[in-house]
Structures are given as C-alpha cells and as structure tokens.
Design a protein around this motif. Structure first.
Motif, PDB file in Angstrom:
ATOM      1  N   SER A 100     -17.885 -21.733 -26.246  1.00 56.15           N
ATOM      2  CA  SER A 100     -18.032 -20.732 -27.302  1.00 56.15           C
ATOM      3  C   SER A 100     -18.944 -21.275 -28.394  1.00 56.15           C
ATOM      4  CB  SER A 100     -16.656 -20.385 -27.885  1.00 56.15           C
ATOM      5  OG  SER A 100     -16.762 -19.358 -28.829  1.00 56.15           O
ATOM      6  N   GLY A 101     -20.127 -20.671 -28.516  1.00 55.24           N
ATOM      7  CA  GLY A 101     -21.076 -21.130 -29.510  1.00 55.24           C
ATOM      8  C   GLY A 101     -21.476 -22.579 -29.321  1.00 55.24           C
TER       9      GLY A 101
ATOM     10  N   ARG B  98     -22.148 -12.526 -29.644  1.00 59.29           N
ATOM     11  CA  ARG B  98     -22.557 -13.502 -30.657  1.00 59.29           C
ATOM     12  C   ARG B  98     -22.390 -14.940 -30.186  1.00 59.29           C
ATOM     13  NH1 ARG B  98     -20.154 -14.009 -36.872  1.00 59.29           N
ATOM     14  NH2 ARG B  98     -21.629 -15.656 -37.559  1.00 59.29           N
ATOM     15  N   TRP B  99     -21.223 -15.237 -29.587  1.00 61.22           N
ATOM     16  CA  TRP B  99     -20.899 -16.623 -29.250  1.00 61.22           C
ATOM     17  C   TRP B  99     -21.058 -16.936 -27.771  1.00 61.22           C
ATOM     18  CZ3 TRP B  99     -20.972 -19.022 -33.583  1.00 61.22           C
ATOM     19  CH2 TRP B  99     -20.460 -18.430 -34.745  1.00 61.22           C
TER      20      TRP B  99
ATOM     21  N   TYR C 139     -13.181 -22.115 -34.203  1.00 57.98           N
ATOM     22  CA  TYR C 139     -13.854 -21.624 -32.988  1.00 57.98           C
ATOM     23  C   TYR C 139     -12.901 -21.541 -31.790  1.00 57.98           C
ATOM     24  CZ  TYR C 139     -14.206 -26.533 -31.461  1.00 57.98           C
ATOM     25  OH  TYR C 139     -13.938 -27.815 -31.080  1.00 57.98           O
TER      26      TYR C 139
END
Length: 458
Positions: free
Chosen positions: A364-365, A396-397, A426
């Motif tokens: 994630s990200g 987005r992520w 996160y």
C-alpha cells in the motif's frame, strides 16, 4: 510395546494395538483382492474414523500409495484430483460412495467388510523408506492444488523430529482434531503409531465435541488452528484446559498473543504439506517472547530466510516433489531447499516469525502490510470473535487492507479508533462486518474465496 494398549479410541470403543494390526492385515488382503499392489494409488475419501486409519495403513501394507481426498470438495474438484492422480480405486465413506467418479471404481466402507479376503502379508516394499507413501493435495489457495509426493522416509523423519521436542509415550493420547486428509491430521496418526500413543477420535470438529473429548478421553495433546482453540476456550467459559493436557500444537498461521497468554499449553508451529507438516515448533517451557513466534526448526530440518524474504526449508521431511510436474518441482525445490512461498523473519535465537504468504502481502503506497499483524490487532478487541484481512485495489495507494470482522454481539464498536493506537496509519484497514468467515477444511481462513467474492462484486 504393549499390544493390549489402546491404539484408537472412538465413541467409547477402544481398539488395541493388536486388534488394529489384525484389522490392517485383513484390510490389506481385501485391497489385494481389488488389484492393489506395489505402487498402486488408492484414494481414500471419508470422514475421520477408525476404518479410515485401518484402510490407510492397509494401503501401505499392500505396497500401495495413499491418496487422501478432501471430503469438502465439490464433484468437479474431486473428479479433477482423481484424474490427476490416475486413480482406479477409491474407498469412500457412505456419504460419498454414490457420487460418480467416471471410470474409477468406488468401494463404500459399508460394503468393505463383505469383500473377499486376500493375501494380507506385508509387501516387500512396505518398510522401504524411499518408497512413495502418500500423495497429498495442497489447499489450492493459489490456483489448482498440487499433489505433494511424500515418501515413507518423509513421514518417519517428521514423526521422529517432532518426538525429540515433544516426546510421546504409551499412555499419551492425541486428539484427532484435524481431518486425516490434511497433512496435519495424517501426522497425528504417524506420531502416535511411532510412539505407541493413542489416537482419540472426537464426535465432530465442533468446539463442544472437541472439548468433550478433551475432558472425557484423558487427552494429553491436540493440534488446532488459532480460531479453533479460541472456540474451545470460549466453550469452556474461562476454565483452563486440564493440567494433563501437555501440549496444544497451534498451526495454520500466527498465534495471537492473547491466545498464548490464555492457554499456557499453546505451542505455535509452522509447516506445510510439502514439508510433511511440522517444520518448526515452540519448545515447551519457552519464555513469553519465544511463545509468540512459530518456534525453532525441528532437529534435522534446515531453516533460512532467502534474500527476497521467503522462508526456505531443507531436510528429510521435504517432499520428493509434485506429482508429474517437473517444472513446479524445480521451482519449489532449489539446491535441496524448499521455497515455501511464505514470508518470514528469524529472531537471533533462530525462532521463526511468519509474516504472510507472499501472495497475501499487501503493498500500500509502497509499504508492505502483513494481514496477520492487522488480524492479531483486531482480535485483541474483546468484541471481535474472528477477523480476516485481504488487500483490495485502491486508485490512490494501489492497494489497501480490508478487514472482514465477526463480532461476538450486535453492538458495532469503533474498531478504527481502537486500531489507531496500535497500528501505523497506512496499515489501518477498511472494516466490513460479517456473520462468519469462510475457512478451509484444515481451519485456515479461505482467503482465495474472499478475494474471489470481492473481485466479483467490484
């Protein structure tokens, strides 16, 4: 060993070692009358029972190769495994015997005793450690299951390695709390046979029936997954397990710290079908920090973390390879090391911490997020009965964690606020409340089904 000692206890019926040996010899004769000989693959498709153990041992005595079949599979899945293993004979429980398996002959356990007797003497290869003893299909969480070919030597090495850390003796009783078609359930039988201990068969795998067997059948050992142990302890209403229970071997994934604290006998383990079940085990009497890991490698088993973070194993318990799949075998076993596909870390004392399956890792990200860490944080909340975390796409992520949560009551607590003090931002998941979570026959969470369902809904 005392041949009058109990080998199996089931619903008040006691089968002595002498009686078991006699029944296995008779069963081997029946298999021979059906054409079973050296190297013949025999499917066994039935619920746990005394007769399951008898037939499994008889296959070995006749020189055959046991192929245990999952009783929870759909017709198409069973048909695929029967064809993949090229089975010409399946011995089936009464609930399965009427299902069509094409050209494969199906013999029901109900008609088993009526079969003609044949030669029940042991095949010359029966005691050969290098012979193929079983083909156990994997869970199939990442596509089609693969048949792990396990030798007799694999099985003996696994039982002997476990016995060094967790000694068994005549008089000990291990609860068959896993299905025998699962490598963990099969391992219970092997360990008890080797040591002279007794296999205890519960009425079912419900928490109530498992707890009843623990109380009434003088159980000293059992094997469970985290969720099953939690249900057993809940059914006991806060009462600890009896002191005579020396070990509760907990596999199938990380064990929550709260469960380790609640059950002093809980010993986490790590293993897989390809390693013939247990490869690591927390040593009895270990300090709290060590009990929160999956333990150290069993004697004779090599354990390391590869450069990419994958757990690798080596030793006499590692399978011969995958059934008729040289490419998959070559990818899984490199220079003698089995690449498990699981991600882990080693503590300074060699204790293993299992982080996630490589396929379950959430990125994630650009940050690695391990589902087990979030699940354990959720299970620390008193209102949470069960939890499962998977990754879902995010614009987005790239990917974010989604938590499916089962609550103990109707009230929906603010779990996000609870997690904010325990997890980095996160790692905070989206939360969906469910009535129950899908699980595989061995008790592990069925992440594949959840992912498939989510993909279909998107």
């Amino acid at each position: 060993m005392n041949r009058d000692a109990p080998a199996i206890v089931s619903a008040g019926t006691v089968v002595s070692r002498a009686a078991l040996d006699a029944r296995v010899a008779e069963a081997a004769g029946r298999l021979r009358s059906l054409g079973v000989g050296e190297g013949t693959r025999v499917g066994l498709w039935a619920e746990n029972s005394v007769e399951w153990i008898v037939v499994a041992l008889a296959v070995a005595r006749a020189g055959g190769v046991l192929v245990p079949l999952n009783t929870r599979l759909a017709d198409a899945e069973i048909e695929w495994q029967v064809a993949r293993a090229a089975l010409s004979l399946v011995v089936a429980g009464d609930a399965f015997a009427a299902r069509d398996l094409g050209d494969c002959r199906v013999v029901s356990l109900a008609k088993w005793l009526a079969l003609p007797a044949g030669d029940g003497t042991a095949a010359p290869s029966c005691d050969d450690d290098d012979r193929d003893a079983a083909i156990v299909f994997t869970s199939g969480t990442t596509g089609r299951p693969k048949g792990a070919v396990l030798t007799r030597g694999n099985q003996l090495a696994s039982a002997r390695a476990a016995a060094v850390v967790l000694p068994l003796a005549p008089g000990d009783r291990w609860l068959a709390s896993l299905p025998f078609f699962h490598v963990g359930g099969l391992g219970i039988v092997q360990r008890c046979l080797l040591s002279g201990a007794c296999v205890v068969l519960p009425a079912s795998f419900s928490a109530e029936d498992l707890d009843h067997a623990i109380e009434e059948e003088s159980v000293t050992h059992l094997s469970v997954v985290d969720a099953t142990l939690r249900r057993i302890l809940e059914s006991r209403g806060g009462r600890p397990l009896p002191d005579r229970v020396r070990a509760v071997v907990v596999g199938g994934g990380p064990v929550s710290p709260a469960l380790v604290e609640a059950c002093p006998q809980a010993l986490a383990t790590y293993g897989l079908t390809e390693s013939c079940a247990m490869a690591t085990l927390v040593r009895p009497g270990s300090p709290p920090a060590a009990r929160r890991t999956a333990g150290q490698a069993l004697p004779g088993i090599g354990l390391r973390i590869a450069e990419d973070g994958v757990i690798e194993l080596r030793g006499p318990t590692v399978m011969r390879g995958y059934l008729d799949d040289a490419a998959a075998t070559a990818a899984a076993i490199r220079d003698g090391w089995l690449r498990t596909g699981d991600l882990g870390e080693l503590d300074p004392d060699g204790s293993l911490r299992v982080l996630a399956r490589r396929d379950d890792l959430i990125v994630s990200g650009g940050e690695n997020v391990y589902p087990a860490e979030i699940e354990q944080a959720l299970l620390a909340h008193p209102a949470v009965a069960d939890a499962l975390v998977v990754g879902v796409p995010d614009e987005r992520w790239g990917e974010v964690p989604l938590a499916l949560v089962v609550l103990r009551g109707p009230a929906e607590p603010d779990l996000r606020a609870f997690l904010e003090t325990r997890l980095a931002r996160y790692k905070l998941p989206r939360i969906v409340f469910e009535r129950e979570l899908p699980r595989l026959a061995n008790g592990k969470p069925d992440r594949a089904t959840v992912k498939s369902r989510l993909a279909g809904a998107s």
